[in-house]
Write a protein that holds these residues in place. Structure first.
Motif, PDB file in Angstrom:
ATOM      1  N   MET A  33       0.837  -1.203   0.000  1.00 40.85           N
ATOM      2  CA  MET A  33       0.000   0.000   0.000  1.00 40.85           C
ATOM      3  C   MET A  33       0.870   1.251   0.000  1.00 40.85           C
ATOM      4  O   MET A  33       0.577   2.225  -0.700  1.00 40.85           O
ATOM      5  CB  MET A  33      -0.920  -0.003   1.218  1.00 40.85           C
ATOM      6  N   SER A  67      -1.181  -1.448  -5.912  1.00 44.33           N
ATOM      7  CA  SER A  67      -2.582  -1.759  -5.619  1.00 44.33           C
ATOM      8  C   SER A  67      -2.951  -3.198  -5.955  1.00 44.33           C
ATOM      9  O   SER A  67      -3.695  -3.847  -5.203  1.00 44.33           O
ATOM     10  CB  SER A  67      -3.497  -0.799  -6.379  1.00 44.33           C
ATOM     11  N   MET A 120      -6.323   3.223  -0.513  1.00 43.28           N
ATOM     12  CA  MET A 120      -4.887   3.247  -0.785  1.00 43.28           C
ATOM     13  C   MET A 120      -4.336   4.642  -0.513  1.00 43.28           C
ATOM     14  O   MET A 120      -4.870   5.639  -1.019  1.00 43.28           O
ATOM     15  CB  MET A 120      -4.621   2.884  -2.246  1.00 43.28           C
TER      16      MET A 120
END
Length: 450
Positions: free
Chosen positions: A198, A203, A223
């Motif tokens: 993260m 992602s 995120m």
């Protein structure tokens, strides 16, 4: 046989006599000689007592040798010769010292001697040593003793910090698959790996780990914004990424590159995490030209249409009218030749400009060079991802495209800078001098870190 035994006993007695002369100050010596005497000849107290009786020290009695050795050890400690002192303590099984002796060695930065003595004393003292290192924030030393003595259960927090540090180093190198394997399914370590992914903006790795290991706590977490700004595809004016795994698309790509006259080259392959194992064959090749990046599925094209692939790439690589740009591309060229040896296209190149050679003193690989020239580095997070999976993820495609397209922008900077460097255009000659009309003996060259 008897002769060799007699000779061995005589050698021990002579070694003991030499030690006696050293203790009495009759011989100038290096302390390492004392250690070697006991290591090689295995001199015991009985040998020392024997030579003491034969010398002028006729008042010798039982135990005098041990006292002599202990007094000598004390002198070594007073002079700070801890390693020699510990060697003698261990050799003669002298256990008269306590924790304060260990602390003195640590304070004097005699860490090898401290570990050697603690090992001789046993597990309780080794645990004291680990605790002392932890209290002093000397975690590297603490981890070393812990791992060498299998004290993971005695120091679970330290072991967890060690595992986290190991996983972090792997993640920083882009070795996410190895990092995942090192967690061994430990939920706490997996969550830490997700946190690292993260933090770097990876992602799809976050999503993959959460799905595979049911990490619900992260499934709805937004995120975070990346802490560093990396070069994006839109900043390189790339309008389209074309996946090439069919003949008609391959022909179109070849024609486009021939018309453009300049192409940025790069390629990727699935990393092999087996120590000393052979590298996997090159999976994809990126050709950036103009505002387009063509990504060739070499594995599929080689299986389906090897002759067409060979003909099209030969037209590009061996053309004297197309300038090929690469970064340490000679290593890629060698691996391409190893992967697809029956093809002729990877055995000869014309007009190849290795950008790395133009900036020989530049550190940090291609990312470092982009940072220096364009003011923005490259995100190398996906460098060691699985390049043989199909389809590639959008992030993989973007990563691959950027690595090739950025070469065009760096070259534009070099060319424009050279043209304005001086009135006589000497800068142009400088970069042109790095263009290779052909590449032979490819295996001479090695690729720098990207």
């Amino acid at each position: 046989m008897e002769t060799s035994i007699v000779d061995s006993l005589k050698a021990k007695d002579l070694a003991a006599l030499l030690f006696l002369d050293i203790v009495r100050g009759f011989v100038n010596y290096d302390e390492r000689i004392v250690e070697k005497l006991f290591e090689v000849f295995d001199v015991q107290l009985a040998n020392i007592e024997k030579v003491m009786c034969q010398s002028e020290m006729n008042e010798s009695r039982f135990g005098m040798a041990q006292k002599l050795v202990e007094q000598y050890i004390l002198k070594l400690i007073e002079s700070g010769s801890y390693m020699t002192a510990v060697t003698l303590l261990e050799h003669f099984s002298v256990r008269q010292f306590d924790k304060s002796f260990l602390l003195n060695m640590i304070e004097s930065k005699q860490f090898k001697a401290a570990k050697k003595w603690a090992t001789f004393i046993g597990k309780p003292m080794l645990c004291v040593l680990v605790h002392e290192y932890i209290d002093r924030n000397m975690l590297k030393n603490a981890k070393e003793v812990m791992l060498q003595n299998n004290f993971q259960q005695e120091f679970p927090d330290l072991y967890h910090r060690y595992k986290e540090g190991s996983i972090k180093k792997l993640a920083e190198k882009g070795c996410w698959d190895i990092a995942e394997a090192r967690t061994k399914g430990n939920r706490q370590l997996l969550e830490y790996l997700v946190y690292l992914a993260m933090k770097t903006g990876y992602s799809e790795k976050v999503e993959e780990l959460c799905d595979q290991y049911s990490l619900e706590a992260f499934s709805n977490v937004k995120m975070p914004e990346p802490t560093l700004h990396y070069l994006r595809l839109d900043e390189l004016a790339v309008e389209d990424i074309i996946w090439v795994d069919q003949v008609d698309v391959l022909h179109s790509a070849t024609y486009h590159i021939e018309e453009a006259g300049v192409v940025g080259l790069d390629c990727e392959w699935k990393p092999n995490y087996v120590r000393r194992g052979e590298e996997n064959k090159v999976s994809i090749m990126q050709l950036a030209s103009g505002k387009m990046v063509f990504i060739l599925d070499l594995i599929k094209l080689f299986e389906d249409v090897p002759d067409v692939l060979d003909e099209c790439l030969t037209r590009i690589f061996q053309s004297p009218k197309i300038l090929k740009l690469g970064y340490a591309f000679i290593y890629d060229a060698r691996h391409l030749a190893d992967s697809y040896g029956v093809l002729n296209c990877f055995n000869h190149y014309q007009m190849l400009l290795d950008i790395q050679q133009v900036f020989k003193e530049q550190g940090g690989g291609l990312s470092g060079l982009a940072q220096k020239i364009l003011g923005v580095g490259l995100n190398k997070t996906r460098r060691n991802s699985n390049w043989e999976q199909r389809p590639l993820t959008p992030n993989q495609l973007e990563y691959a495209a950027i690595d090739a397209a950025v070469l065009l922008h760096i070259f534009d900077h070099v060319r424009n800078h050279s043209q304005t460097a001086d009135g006589e255009g000497l800068g142009i000659v400088q970069w042109k001098s790095f263009v290779r009309p052909y590449v032979d003996n490819i295996k001479k060259f090695k690729k720098g870190h990207q």
